[in-house]
Design an enzyme around this catalytic site. Structure first.
Site, PDB file in Angstrom:
ATOM      1  N   TYR A 164      -1.693  24.717-120.563  1.00 37.40           N
ATOM      2  CA  TYR A 164      -2.476  25.948-120.438  1.00 37.40           C
ATOM      3  C   TYR A 164      -2.042  26.787-119.233  1.00 37.40           C
ATOM      4  CZ  TYR A 164      -6.575  28.987-120.088  1.00 37.40           C
ATOM      5  OH  TYR A 164      -7.411  30.072-120.011  1.00 37.40           O
ATOM      6  N   HIS A 173      -3.426  15.190-134.191  1.00 37.63           N
ATOM      7  CA  HIS A 173      -4.442  14.548-135.019  1.00 37.63           C
ATOM      8  C   HIS A 173      -3.879  14.245-136.413  1.00 37.63           C
ATOM      9  CE1 HIS A 173      -7.444  15.592-131.970  1.00 37.63           C
ATOM     10  NE2 HIS A 173      -8.300  14.832-132.631  1.00 37.63           N
TER      11      HIS A 173
END
Length: 449
Positions: free
Chosen positions: A354, A379
């Site tokens: 980020y 995921h």
């Protein structure tokens, strides 16, 4: 004289009975928000009692209907098809090759025998192979089970994030060394002054003295994803604390196995026919029935992994930073939940993804969306590859968090936002579980028959 005494007696009686005549005051009901009343401890206890009674009834109903299904020995078959063939364990052992590659690349960079461009290329090859080698192995080997493959891929994913952090921090240290900086702040993870932790003072290392086997393997096993040259250390190992965490680990892992075998597996098996018949009312009923055990197991897993297991490892390694989670249960927004339920991953994303994006001038919302995109990829990577089928349910579930986060943050506040977060956790996971189980069942059983 007598009338005066009578008058005094009458006045005294009126004064004494004033409280009986006027018994009402301006006030709100306790359950009104304007009353300011906040002591609902009795109602909370009532909710806990009702929750225990309802789940006890469900548990008794399950025992009467299915009998005792718990079989700890059966868990071994989830990891191994052949007791003499351990492909997942061998795959994890091979990961040491990538650790050594990172260490020796850093050693060459520290002495200048290879350039930064060459080092970046070697890291690109190492980290890319670190992701694709285990996935290709899991997809090609028929002897590896879905659970064993998922465990191996989890290890490789954690190692990928650790080695990426290892690369970044050592690169920052080289940049500081090249600029002849004399004071190195902890924000760059390169402290040069000794710091005390309790009663113990540890010798702090500086770059490139950290490029040792001992240092990199301490980081590999430490309960963190973000590398530092000098981690905060606890003064000693507390044996009583260690034994409590060990007991919790053993107890809760057995409890999770029992709940999965006794409660979740029968519910999932009974959900296949409604999915095949596309009976939507029965599908919703099955999903809601699965939501309770699934969410309970998820909560137990959270405590087992983030509190018991990670504190056990941290205590064993005298790792001082024990902030593995924050008060995510009070989340009033989706973004607050994702920022606080898994602190090691949040710190890694903030530090290595980020902030670098923001430093390059990327918009805040674009950077947050990119984080969700990367999270959605991992995921799906950890679910689809072990199951050897690609349906993107996990990917879409993670990406759906973006509009959900916008909606909750914009239109819901306080308790309503917290309720929305809980509903998304309780309902969202069973949907994904049923979709994957249904597709796996159709692919491996219905198609074969």
């Amino acid at each position: 004289m007598i009338p005066l005494l009578v008058q005094l007696w009458l006045y005294t009686s009126v004064i004494l009975n004033y409280g009986l005549v006027f018994c009402h005051v301006l006030q709100e009901s306790l359950l009104s928000s304007a009353s300011g009343y906040s002591n609902y401890r009795g109602i909370l206890n009532w909710c806990v009692v009702m929750l225990v009674l309802c789940n006890a009834r469900l548990f008794l109903e399950n025992l009467i209907k299915y009998g005792i299904l718990v079989d700890p020995i059966q868990v071994v078959s989830l990891f191994l098809k052949d007791p003499y063939n351990w492909p997942a364990s061998c795959l994890i052992i091979v990961s040491n090759v990538f650790i050594m590659a990172a260490l020796y690349t850093e050693r060459r960079l520290s002495v200048g025998t290879i350039s930064e461009t060459t080092g970046t290329f070697l890291y690109l090859v190492n980290l890319t192979t670190l992701l694709f080698f285990p996935s290709a192995t899991v997809l090609m080997l028929t002897s590896i089970t879905p659970v064993g493959g998922a465990f191996a891929l989890c290890v490789y994913t954690i190692l990928f994030m650790k080695l990426y952090s290892y690369k970044d921090v050592n690169m920052w240290c080289r940049e500081i060394r090249h600029t002849k900086a004399r004071t190195l702040t902890r924000s760059h993870s390169c402290p040069s002054v000794a710091q005390s932790n309790g009663s113990a003072v540890h010798a702090h290392v500086s770059y490139p003295g950290n490029l040792t086997h001992r240092d990199i393997y301490y980081f590999v096993f430490a309960p963190t994803l973000c590398y530092e040259l000098n981690f905060p250390r606890s003064p000693r190992i507390r044996k009583s604390f260690l034994l409590r965490r060990l007991f919790e680990m053993l107890f809760f892992i057995q409890l999770q196995i029992g709940l999965v075998q006794q409660w979740m597996v029968p519910t999932i098996q009974n959900s296949m026919k409604p999915f095949q018949d596309m009976d939507f009312s029965r599908m919703i009923e099955r999903m809601l029935k699965l939501a309770v055990p699934n969410h309970l197991i998820w909560l137990i897993f959270f405590y087992w992994f983030f509190h018991s297991s990670m504190n056990f490892v941290a205590e064993l390694m005298r790792f001082g930073d024990r902030e593995f989670y924050q008060d995510w249960w009070n989340s009033e927004t989706v973004t607050y939940f994702w920022s606080n339920w898994n602190i090691p991953v949040h710190k890694w994303c903030l530090r290595h993804f980020y902030k670098p994006l923001m430093g390059r001038g990327v918009n805040k919302w674009v950077a947050q969306t990119a984080i969700f995109l990367v999270s959605a990829f991992f995921h799906e990577y950890l679910v689809s590859v072990p199951l050897k089928m690609f349906r993107l349910w996990a990917f879409m579930g993670m990406m759906s968090q973006i509009p959900l986060a916008w909606f909750v943050g914009r239109f819901l506040r306080g308790n309503y936002g917290n309720a929305a977060v809980w509903i998304s956790l309780i309902i969202g996971q069973p949907i994904a579980v049923l979709m994957y189980v249904h597709d796996f069942y159709v692919l491996h059983y219905v198609s074969q028959s």
